[in-house]
Write an enzyme that holds these catalytic residues in place. Structure first.
Site, PDB file in Angstrom:
ATOM      1  N   GLY A  96       6.887   4.177   4.086  1.00  0.00           N
ATOM      2  CA  GLY A  96       7.129   5.362   4.905  1.00  0.00           C
ATOM      3  C   GLY A  96       8.470   5.287   5.594  1.00  0.00           C
ATOM      4  O   GLY A  96       9.258   4.360   5.375  1.00  0.00           O
ATOM      5  N   GLY A  97       8.717   6.257   6.463  1.00  0.00           N
ATOM      6  CA  GLY A  97       9.996   6.314   7.153  1.00  0.00           C
ATOM      7  C   GLY A  97      10.230   5.144   8.080  1.00  0.00           C
ATOM      8  O   GLY A  97      11.369   4.793   8.377  1.00  0.00           O
ATOM      9  N   PHE A  98       9.154   4.508   8.565  1.00  0.00           N
ATOM     10  CA  PHE A  98       9.303   3.402   9.506  1.00  0.00           C
ATOM     11  C   PHE A  98       9.201   2.043   8.841  1.00  0.00           C
ATOM     12  O   PHE A  98       9.481   1.037   9.456  1.00  0.00           O
ATOM     13  CB  PHE A  98       8.239   3.498  10.603  1.00  0.00           C
ATOM     14  CG  PHE A  98       8.613   4.452  11.699  1.00  0.00           C
ATOM     15  CD1 PHE A  98       9.491   4.070  12.698  1.00  0.00           C
ATOM     16  CD2 PHE A  98       8.092   5.722  11.724  1.00  0.00           C
ATOM     17  CE1 PHE A  98       9.838   4.936  13.711  1.00  0.00           C
ATOM     18  CE2 PHE A  98       8.427   6.604  12.741  1.00  0.00           C
ATOM     19  CZ  PHE A  98       9.300   6.210  13.726  1.00  0.00           C
ATOM     20  N   GLY A  99       8.741   1.957   7.634  1.00  0.00           N
ATOM     21  CA  GLY A  99       8.627   0.658   6.984  1.00  0.00           C
ATOM     22  C   GLY A  99       7.528   0.641   5.943  1.00  0.00           C
ATOM     23  O   GLY A  99       6.992   1.675   5.541  1.00  0.00           O
ATOM     24  N   ARG A 100       7.183  -0.576   5.522  1.00  0.00           N
ATOM     25  CA  ARG A 100       6.203  -0.774   4.460  1.00  0.00           C
ATOM     26  C   ARG A 100       4.858  -1.187   5.033  1.00  0.00           C
ATOM     27  O   ARG A 100       4.800  -1.825   6.085  1.00  0.00           O
ATOM     28  CB  ARG A 100       6.702  -1.834   3.473  1.00  0.00           C
ATOM     29  CG  ARG A 100       7.994  -1.437   2.775  1.00  0.00           C
ATOM     30  CD  ARG A 100       8.578  -2.595   1.971  1.00  0.00           C
ATOM     31  NE  ARG A 100       9.800  -2.177   1.289  1.00  0.00           N
ATOM     32  CZ  ARG A 100       9.836  -1.791   0.021  1.00  0.00           C
ATOM     33  NH1 ARG A 100       8.723  -1.810  -0.708  1.00  0.00           N
ATOM     34  NH2 ARG A 100      10.961  -1.402  -0.531  1.00  0.00           N
ATOM     35  N   LEU A 128       0.820  -1.216   0.000  1.00  0.00           N
ATOM     36  CA  LEU A 128       0.000   0.000   0.000  1.00  0.00           C
ATOM     37  C   LEU A 128       0.851   1.261   0.000  1.00  0.00           C
ATOM     38  O   LEU A 128       0.430   2.301  -0.501  1.00  0.00           O
ATOM     39  CB  LEU A 128      -0.928   0.015   1.221  1.00  0.00           C
ATOM     40  CG  LEU A 128      -2.012  -1.061   1.263  1.00  0.00           C
ATOM     41  CD1 LEU A 128      -2.777  -0.980   2.582  1.00  0.00           C
ATOM     42  CD2 LEU A 128      -2.973  -0.913   0.095  1.00  0.00           C
ATOM     43  N   GLY A 129       2.029   1.197   0.624  1.00  0.00           N
ATOM     44  CA  GLY A 129       2.862   2.392   0.695  1.00  0.00           C
ATOM     45  C   GLY A 129       4.136   2.130   1.462  1.00  0.00           C
ATOM     46  O   GLY A 129       4.290   1.101   2.136  1.00  0.00           O
ATOM     47  N   LYS A 162       1.601  -3.123   8.961  1.00  0.00           N
ATOM     48  CA  LYS A 162       2.789  -2.279   8.859  1.00  0.00           C
ATOM     49  C   LYS A 162       3.982  -3.019   9.447  1.00  0.00           C
ATOM     50  O   LYS A 162       3.955  -3.481  10.583  1.00  0.00           O
ATOM     51  CB  LYS A 162       2.571  -0.954   9.593  1.00  0.00           C
ATOM     52  CG  LYS A 162       3.783  -0.041   9.596  1.00  0.00           C
ATOM     53  CD  LYS A 162       3.405   1.367  10.001  1.00  0.00           C
ATOM     54  CE  LYS A 162       2.553   2.014   8.946  1.00  0.00           C
ATOM     55  NZ  LYS A 162       2.309   3.449   9.238  1.00  0.00           N
ATOM     56  N   ASP A 165       1.480  13.713  15.233  1.00  0.00           N
ATOM     57  CA  ASP A 165       1.805  13.766  13.800  1.00  0.00           C
ATOM     58  C   ASP A 165       0.533  13.862  12.963  1.00  0.00           C
ATOM     59  O   ASP A 165       0.265  13.020  12.116  1.00  0.00           O
ATOM     60  CB  ASP A 165       2.628  12.554  13.383  1.00  0.00           C
ATOM     61  CG  ASP A 165       3.444  12.821  12.128  1.00  0.00           C
ATOM     62  OD1 ASP A 165       3.601  13.998  11.767  1.00  0.00           O
ATOM     63  OD2 ASP A 165       3.902  11.860  11.499  1.00  0.00           O
TER      64      ASP A 165
END
Length: 682
Positions: free
Chosen positions: A365-369, A362-363, A385, A481
């Site tokens: 990010g800075g922390f993972g997939r 799905l996407g 996640k 955030d």
């Protein structure tokens, strides 16, 4: 004449039987060997199956179920103290029932069930989940008289639960007066035998109250084991101070994530002033099979003498077993037992995402997939996640926060369902949102522009969720955030605030001499950058920027070379001062928006993102502005960020007021962060 005589006898017999039934009902003794013919009062998920099984919750829904004996029972009697006065006294009573907690998914459980004595059979105002359909956050006081024996399979620190498998006696509160781990004392040697409440096996409970001794005893045992002589729980309680004249008796249960549990009652009996009628186990209904399928009978076939082919087959089976176990190996420590109900098996998440296939991505990010998955056991779509973690420091506290956040329930929050740990990896399981994140509809060309009513509804929904986090949950929760990419859209295009917890994990692995500021540039309040301390008002600041982002269709910091458009807040402020504030509304709307609502949102965005923390409104005030219950104050004294920066450079740091002191009972959590600012500790 003979026919008239026969008719008269039948009528007399009928009247006699009616009198006996009325006497029995008034006396309060009954026995249900299954509930096929019982006239119970049911609500919520409660239903009686064709075979007579009373099902309080099912595996398809997350809600509560109640089942009560249809008529109230007389629990108080008058007793004379002198020749001129009398007092009321609670009656002795005894009840026994056979129950079972079954799950189609071994290891995943949700709350439990309770035998309850209440002044009403209408518990519609009670909450589900952790409140088990008995009480809620506001009515758990002594003025609401209720007696319950809970069979609880969740450890809830707020209710001082001793573990996630216990029996407790509750009076007017879900904080048990006494609780013990589930089990019984053997009649043979007096040794304590453990029982697991959600073992899919039927068990029997006895609840006996002695009015003279003012003592209540609770006893638990497996089905067909004689009643233990020593009760599991024994507590001195004067129920005359708890009961009213007439009380209803019955059961309550609550489920959490759909697919968790069946809470079932197979049989039940009750009596005043004597032991409850015995239940005939052979007449009780059978339980549905929810667990794993029975072992294949092929394994029971007697094999011929060992041959070479058999040895090869055995070795292949051993190799496959070891390979399979290693492939799906998890990290599990003793302290995680209390979080068991919120832990998913890695194997199930692996299969749900088709081995974390790229087509389910799905996407990133800075922390993972993040991967889309389908838990077939629940027929539930999830987003998984994958987060890397190398530090053990603070991980237990972080998992506790994840489980705590999983209890948040609000229509505008994306629910965090649970977690899994494997090697150096942490997997977080969220609700799946069909329409993805809001930022794609604001900042990409391949998505249709959101209509104005959708934008206004999304902003209002996110505001409602922040009010819940800041003021209406049991703790103050600071998100840290808030931004368009952390707002997810469900099938009805409603905004759901998500991505809790990840920055908190990052906090745990930073060195102690570092000030760690987590968030996204453009959404960070000035006092947060300076102090590193998040408060509800720093959330309000980010929410203000979020309002402007949604209304204008622009990012908080634009790449334009025009300095007036570099910072979105200052750009909107300049148009406000020039009397052209509506010119900043997203041009893709082509003027199709409510001008009154547009002015309201843009002014509210500026007010929430005010540089001075003390001048920002609380989220309760924000909701009053959005509902037009109050008017937004004048913004003529609003000072731009450029001006604030100039004053700081000139030595006027004190102009930017410090944030107010916050409640000590604060749970600070956050979502995936686009940038982290690290400053050496001062």
């Amino acid at each position: 004449s003979q026919s008239l005589l026969a008719l008269g006898l039948l009528l007399l017999l009928s009247l006699s039987l009616d009198g006996e039934v009325a006497l029995a009902a008034e006396d309060g003794e009954f026995a249900y060997q299954g509930f096929a013919t019982a006239n119970l009062t049911l609500d919520g998920l409660a239903t009686v199956m064709p075979n007579g099984l009373l099902l309080l919750t099912d595996t398809e829904s997350s809600n509560t179920g109640h089942a009560f004996h249809p008529a109230p029972l007389q629990f108080l009697l008058e007793s004379s103290t002198t020749t001129t006065s009398s007092t009321t006294m609670a009656r002795s009573f005894s009840t026994t029932f056979v129950f079972a907690i079954s799950s189609r998914y071994d290891g995943l459980t949700s709350y439990g069930l309770a035998f309850v004595v209440a002044p009403t059979s209408n518990l519609s105002t009670a909450n589900g989940g952790r409140y088990m359909g008995l009480l809620n956050a506001t009515n758990g006081t002594a003025s609401h008289r209720i007696l319950a024996v809970e069979l609880d399979t969740i450890m809830d620190v707020a209710f001082r639960d001793i573990d996630s498998n216990h029996v407790g006696i509750d009076v007017n509160s879900l904080v048990s007066r006494q609780a013990k781990p589930a089990g019984y004392y053997s009649n043979e040697n007096g040794a304590f035998q453990d029982l697991r409440l959600n073992s899919r096996k039927p068990m029997q409970v006895w609840v006996d109250y002695d009015a003279q001794a003012r003592r209540i005893n609770v006893t638990l045992a497996p089905v067909q084991v004689p009643k233990p002589r020593n009760p599991l729980l024994s507590e001195v309680i004067d129920l005359s101070t708890v009961m009213v004249d007439e009380m209803y008796v019955g059961f309550s249960a609550s489920s959490g994530t759909p697919g968790d549990n069946h809470h079932s009652v197979l049989g039940w009996s009750f009596s005043f002033d004597g032991p409850a009628p015995a239940l005939d186990f052979f007449k009780l209904p059978a339980l549905p099979r929810l667990g794993p399928k029975p072992r294949s009978k092929i394994l029971d076939v007697v094999l011929p003498p060992a041959t070479v082919s058999l040895v090869i087959a055995v070795l292949a089976a051993v190799f496959f077993f070891l390979w399979h176990r290693r492939r799906f190996a998890e990290v599990r420590e003793d302290w995680e037992d209390e979080f068991g109900p919120h832990r998913f098996a890695y194997k199930d998440l692996f299969h749900a995402t088709e081995g974390f296939s790229g087509r389910n991505l799905l996407g990133v990010g800075g922390f993972g997939r993040v991967y889309r998955g389908l838990l077939s056991a629940f027929n539930l779509e999830v987003a998984v996640k994958r987060v890397s973690h190398d530090s053990k420091q603070g991980l237990r506290e972080f998992i506790a926060e994840v489980v705590s956040i999983g209890r948040l329930q609000h229509r505008n929050l994306a629910r965090l369902l649970g977690y899994c740990r494997r090697k150096g990896e942490l997997l977080l399981v969220y609700e799946y949102m069909e329409n993805g994140s809001l930022d794609k509809y604001l900042h990409t060309q391949n998505k249709p522009a959101l209509h104005w009513p959708e934008r206004f509804r999304i902003i209002k929904g996110v505001a409602s969720s922040l009010l819940y986090l800041h003021e209406e949950w049991e703790q103050i929760v600071i998100h840290r955030d808030i931004k368009a990419s952390n707002v997810l859209l469900d099938s009805q295009m409603n905004g759901r605030l998500g991505d809790f917890g990840l920055a908190r994990l990052y906090d745990h692995v930073t060195v102690s001499k570092t000030t760690h500021v987590v968030g996204t540039m453009g959404y960070l309040a000035l006092e947060l950058i300076r102090t590193g301390k998040a408060t509800p008002l720093t959330d309000v600041f980010a929410f203000g920027v979020f309002i402007l982002e949604v209304a204008c269709g622009r990012r908080p910091i634009n790449s334009s070379k025009d300095i007036t458009e570099l910072v979105l807040v200052d750009w909107v402020l300049e148009h406000h001062r020039n009397g052209s504030i509506l010119d900043v509304v997203d041009p893709r709307l082509m003027g199709n928006f409510n001008t009154e609502e547009g002015t309201l949102l843009l002014k509210l965005g500026l007010l929430c993102s005010y540089p001075s923390a003390n001048a920002r409104p609380s989220m309760r005030k924000v909701m009053q502005y959005l509902n037009r219950d109050q008017s937004i104050p004048d913004l003529s004294a609003y000072m731009s960020y450029n001006r604030i920066a100039m004053m700081q450079n000139e030595g006027f740091d004190s102009y930017v007021m410090s944030y107010p002191s916050s409640n000590t009972n604060i749970c600070v959590v956050s979502g995936e962060s686009s940038v982290s600012i690290l400053e050496e500790g001062r």
